[in-house]
Design a protein around this motif. Sequence first.
Motif, PDB file in Angstrom:
ATOM      1  N   PRO A 190       0.816  -1.216   0.000  1.00 36.80           N
ATOM      2  CA  PRO A 190       0.000   0.000   0.000  1.00 36.80           C
ATOM      3  C   PRO A 190       0.846   1.261   0.000  1.00 36.80           C
ATOM      4  CG  PRO A 190      -0.779  -1.562   1.657  1.00 36.80           C
ATOM      5  CD  PRO A 190       0.536  -2.078   1.158  1.00 36.80           C
ATOM      6  N   VAL A 191       0.305   2.314  -0.572  1.00 35.22           N
ATOM      7  CA  VAL A 191       0.926   3.638  -0.570  1.00 35.22           C
ATOM      8  C   VAL A 191      -0.082   4.618   0.020  1.00 35.22           C
ATOM      9  CG1 VAL A 191       1.927   5.481  -1.968  1.00 35.22           C
ATOM     10  CG2 VAL A 191       2.307   3.085  -2.603  1.00 35.22           C
ATOM     11  N   GLN A 192       0.272   5.205   1.180  1.00 33.54           N
ATOM     12  CA  GLN A 192      -0.612   6.187   1.806  1.00 33.54           C
ATOM     13  C   GLN A 192      -0.424   7.547   1.138  1.00 33.54           C
ATOM     14  OE1 GLN A 192      -0.966   5.809   6.251  1.00 33.54           O
ATOM     15  NE2 GLN A 192       0.876   4.566   5.977  1.00 33.54           N
ATOM     16  N   SER A 193      -1.510   8.267   0.996  1.00 34.23           N
ATOM     17  CA  SER A 193      -1.451   9.567   0.328  1.00 34.23           C
ATOM     18  C   SER A 193      -0.815  10.606   1.244  1.00 34.23           C
ATOM     19  CB  SER A 193      -2.854  10.029  -0.049  1.00 34.23           C
ATOM     20  OG  SER A 193      -3.579  10.403   1.114  1.00 34.23           O
ATOM     21  N   PRO A 194      -0.184  11.639   0.665  1.00 29.79           N
ATOM     22  CA  PRO A 194       0.373  12.728   1.481  1.00 29.79           C
ATOM     23  C   PRO A 194      -0.685  13.384   2.361  1.00 29.79           C
ATOM     24  CG  PRO A 194       1.202  12.858  -0.762  1.00 29.79           C
ATOM     25  CD  PRO A 194       0.145  11.792  -0.767  1.00 29.79           C
ATOM     26  N   GLY A 195      -1.906  13.462   1.852  1.00 25.59           N
ATOM     27  CA  GLY A 195      -2.982  14.057   2.646  1.00 25.59           C
ATOM     28  C   GLY A 195      -3.258  13.279   3.917  1.00 25.59           C
ATOM     29  N   ASN A 196      -3.327  11.949   3.798  1.00 22.08           N
ATOM     30  CA  ASN A 196      -3.555  11.131   4.988  1.00 22.08           C
ATOM     31  C   ASN A 196      -2.395  11.243   5.972  1.00 22.08           C
ATOM     32  OD1 ASN A 196      -6.019  10.217   4.149  1.00 22.08           O
ATOM     33  ND2 ASN A 196      -5.387   8.107   3.784  1.00 22.08           N
ATOM     34  N   LEU A 197      -1.179  11.207   5.450  1.00 20.19           N
ATOM     35  CA  LEU A 197      -0.002  11.251   6.320  1.00 20.19           C
ATOM     36  C   LEU A 197       0.111  12.596   7.039  1.00 20.19           C
ATOM     37  CD1 LEU A 197       2.573   9.420   4.029  1.00 20.19           C
ATOM     38  CD2 LEU A 197       1.400   8.508   6.035  1.00 20.19           C
ATOM     39  N   ALA A 198      -0.359  13.667   6.400  1.00 24.52           N
ATOM     40  CA  ALA A 198      -0.320  14.987   7.036  1.00 24.52           C
ATOM     41  C   ALA A 198      -1.365  15.098   8.130  1.00 24.52           C
ATOM     42  CB  ALA A 198      -0.549  16.076   5.990  1.00 24.52           C
ATOM     43  N   MET A 208      -1.876   1.201   9.541  1.00 28.08           N
ATOM     44  CA  MET A 208      -1.619   1.543   8.143  1.00 28.08           C
ATOM     45  C   MET A 208      -0.123   1.517   7.831  1.00 28.08           C
ATOM     46  SD  MET A 208      -4.511   1.877   6.700  1.00 28.08           S
ATOM     47  CE  MET A 208      -3.859   2.497   5.156  1.00 28.08           C
ATOM     48  N   ASP A 209       0.680   2.042   8.743  1.00 31.86           N
ATOM     49  CA  ASP A 209       2.133   2.049   8.524  1.00 31.86           C
ATOM     50  C   ASP A 209       2.670   0.629   8.377  1.00 31.86           C
ATOM     51  OD1 ASP A 209       2.135   4.790   8.626  1.00 31.86           O
ATOM     52  OD2 ASP A 209       2.931   4.933  10.665  1.00 31.86           O
ATOM     53  N   CYS A 210       2.152  -0.281   9.215  1.00 28.71           N
ATOM     54  CA  CYS A 210       2.643  -1.664   9.178  1.00 28.71           C
ATOM     55  C   CYS A 210       2.150  -2.411   7.942  1.00 28.71           C
ATOM     56  CB  CYS A 210       2.230  -2.396  10.453  1.00 28.71           C
ATOM     57  SG  CYS A 210       3.115  -1.814  11.917  1.00 28.71           S
ATOM     58  N   MET A 211       0.940  -2.139   7.507  1.00 30.71           N
ATOM     59  CA  MET A 211       0.463  -2.776   6.284  1.00 30.71           C
ATOM     60  C   MET A 211       1.275  -2.289   5.083  1.00 30.71           C
ATOM     61  SD  MET A 211      -3.683  -3.172   6.716  1.00 30.71           S
ATOM     62  CE  MET A 211      -4.024  -1.566   7.426  1.00 30.71           C
ATOM     63  N   GLU A 212       1.674  -1.025   5.124  1.00 33.53           N
ATOM     64  CA  GLU A 212       2.543  -0.493   4.078  1.00 33.53           C
ATOM     65  C   GLU A 212       3.903  -1.198   4.098  1.00 33.53           C
ATOM     66  OE1 GLU A 212       2.732   4.002   2.501  1.00 33.53           O
ATOM     67  OE2 GLU A 212       3.701   3.733   4.441  1.00 33.53           O
ATOM     68  N   GLN A 214     -11.710  -1.067   5.777  1.00 27.52           N
ATOM     69  CA  GLN A 214     -12.264  -0.764   4.462  1.00 27.52           C
ATOM     70  C   GLN A 214     -11.444   0.311   3.740  1.00 27.52           C
ATOM     71  OE1 GLN A 214     -16.491  -0.372   4.119  1.00 27.52           O
ATOM     72  NE2 GLN A 214     -16.924  -1.787   5.785  1.00 27.52           N
ATOM     73  N   ASN A 215     -10.731   1.136   4.519  1.00 24.73           N
ATOM     74  CA  ASN A 215      -9.965   2.233   3.903  1.00 24.73           C
ATOM     75  C   ASN A 215      -8.728   1.755   3.148  1.00 24.73           C
ATOM     76  OD1 ASN A 215      -8.675   1.418   6.260  1.00 24.73           O
ATOM     77  ND2 ASN A 215      -7.814   3.431   6.650  1.00 24.73           N
ATOM     78  N   ILE A 216      -8.373   0.485   3.261  1.00 23.36           N
ATOM     79  CA  ILE A 216      -7.152   0.001   2.614  1.00 23.36           C
ATOM     80  C   ILE A 216      -7.239   0.107   1.099  1.00 23.36           C
ATOM     81  CG2 ILE A 216      -7.853  -2.420   2.427  1.00 23.36           C
ATOM     82  CD1 ILE A 216      -4.368  -1.052   3.427  1.00 23.36           C
ATOM     83  N   LEU A 217      -8.453   0.107   0.555  1.00 19.28           N
ATOM     84  CA  LEU A 217      -8.622   0.085  -0.901  1.00 19.28           C
ATOM     85  C   LEU A 217      -7.967   1.278  -1.571  1.00 19.28           C
ATOM     86  CD1 LEU A 217     -12.338  -1.089  -1.188  1.00 19.28           C
ATOM     87  CD2 LEU A 217     -10.281  -2.447  -1.578  1.00 19.28           C
ATOM     88  N   GLU A 218      -8.087   2.463  -0.955  1.00 20.28           N
ATOM     89  CA  GLU A 218      -7.546   3.648  -1.623  1.00 20.28           C
ATOM     90  C   GLU A 218      -6.021   3.610  -1.730  1.00 20.28           C
ATOM     91  OE1 GLU A 218      -7.207   7.126   1.683  1.00 20.28           O
ATOM     92  OE2 GLU A 218      -9.245   6.564   1.135  1.00 20.28           O
ATOM     93  N   GLY A 267      -8.030   0.947 -11.605  1.00 18.93           N
ATOM     94  CA  GLY A 267      -9.143   1.834 -11.924  1.00 18.93           C
ATOM     95  C   GLY A 267      -9.246   3.047 -11.031  1.00 18.93           C
ATOM     96  N   GLY A 268      -8.360   3.147 -10.025  1.00 24.73           N
ATOM     97  CA  GLY A 268      -8.417   4.275  -9.091  1.00 24.73           C
ATOM     98  C   GLY A 268      -9.286   3.968  -7.896  1.00 24.73           C
ATOM     99  N   ARG A 269      -9.138   4.790  -6.857  1.00 23.60           N
ATOM    100  CA  ARG A 269      -9.796   4.490  -5.571  1.00 23.60           C
ATOM    101  C   ARG A 269     -11.324   4.523  -5.662  1.00 23.60           C
ATOM    102  NH1 ARG A 269     -11.482   9.305  -3.839  1.00 23.60           N
ATOM    103  NH2 ARG A 269     -10.330  11.211  -4.292  1.00 23.60           N
TER     104      ARG A 269
END
Length: 546
Positions: free
Chosen positions: A142-150, A157-161, A197-201, A208-210
């Motif tokens: 997974p790649v978390q978005s800059p918006g989420n990380l901010a 989430m960090d560990c799944m990444e 459920q948020n893992i999809l994004e 196909g995008g989030r």
Amino acid sequence: MPGMLDCFGWCTWDAFYQEVNPQGIREGLESLSKGGTPAKFLIIDDGWQDVENEFQKEGEPFIDGSQFGGRLVSIKENTKFRKASEDAHSDAPTDLKSFVSEIKNTYGLKYVYMWHALLGYWGGLVPNAPGTEKYNPKLTYPVQSPGNLANMRDLAMDCMEKYGIGAMDAEKAHQFLDDLHRYLVSQNVDGVKVDVQNILETISTGLGGRIALTKQFQQALEKSIDSNFQDNSIICCMGLSNDSIYHSKRSAITRASDDYYPKNSSTQTLHIAAVSYNSIFLGEVVVPDWDMFYSLHEAAEFHAAARAVGGCGVYILKRLVLSDGSVLRAKYPGRPSRDCLFIDPVMDGTNLLKIWNLNKCTGVIGVFNCQGAGSWPCLKNPVKANFSAETISGQVSPADIEYFEEVSGTPWTGHCAVFSFSSGSLSRLPKDESLNITLKVLQCDVLTVSPIKVYHQNIQFAPIGLVKMYNSGGAIERVDFFSDSSNSGIRIVGRGTGSFGAYSSTEPKSCSVNSTSVGFKYRCEDNLLTVTIPDTAINWVITFYY
């Protein structure tokens, strides 16, 4: 609406975390029954599934976060809940079905839900395992978005990444969910709590995008729920992105907050404030779920009072739960009053938080001092008030309750009876006037607000309900006036046992509960009328004769 919303529930998470086991569940259910609050709804949370974890080796020191690297091996239960054929001396049940049937029969449970992640488990599915290969899972990072990380770092989430996700083929999503849910139904399970459920994004690139990916999974999920479970039996969790909310066409309940963290004192006030503000939006789409909480805790009453006005499912505490395992749930999602919409009840050092709701015949306002115990996370240069006050005062009015005309009706005097749970005091207040309330940090009060109506011979009356319960007015189903040649009076239909209270401008001549004459008390100084409902009368008709 799923039927479990009106039942007292117990979720195993904070009792066991991932160490949940059959004997512990039995002991918990037994304890709740002996305590007079039998659970009618149970969530068996994380820890029941057949999982393997290459990052958490047996016998080695535990690494915090490594649990999120676990992956699902099969859709069946693990050996804690299923006795292996070669292990005749195991204490495990024969299988999940026998255990669920046992606890339903022994403890009178109506609903048993099982937890699972949308992609099976935190780390998805094990690639190439016999029980998962037909869903074609592939290891994805997974790649978390800059918006989420901010906004906020999250260990899961960090560990799944870090560890990666065994993500199933999106075209196989319905097959997997249908297989899992069909299996759970065969095990006498009534519904599911679907987490992560948020893992999809974070894995949507190339798929196909989030938005498209979330829509595809939501449709697969709701189709499976509809075809396998009765009663729309799903609680959504970690599903607060717009993509999830806008594509939830059937799912009726969604967690509206971060987790409840019993060991983190700085998050207790944040939890209450966050859910109430989130509910302004979420309450138009779903029933916001406020999560479970500890009943033995420094902030226990704070959390209990919030659930009393939250209109949500209830997961613990005797002042919220009747002896038959039902709850006094308010009608709507609990939301902040208008004068709280643009203040910061957590960090401005000045304001109390007020959360309003309605019952069938009364209104209710929860008042909370959320100041001085914590601060919102991840703010850049947070401006926090120089908090030194031991107490904060604020004004509370019947006008804080929206849609009050739903319960005021006619012939309303324009005045209300306002009952304070914490002090037991009863006040008469015009609809647009206020009373002052003063609270210490982590203190709260619940005010039942009942319209005073004029009945025959100028009797002014307003029911309060079960005064030992936080949401006292939730016990009242209907109020009627009657008059004939020999009698006139007021009849109240409701449920629950204990002390029933009402405002009455005149002392009645007599009283009956379910047609049996009983005594009552009348407090002249504030017109509080009380009568004790016996333990044998869970459903009752109280009649006051004037």
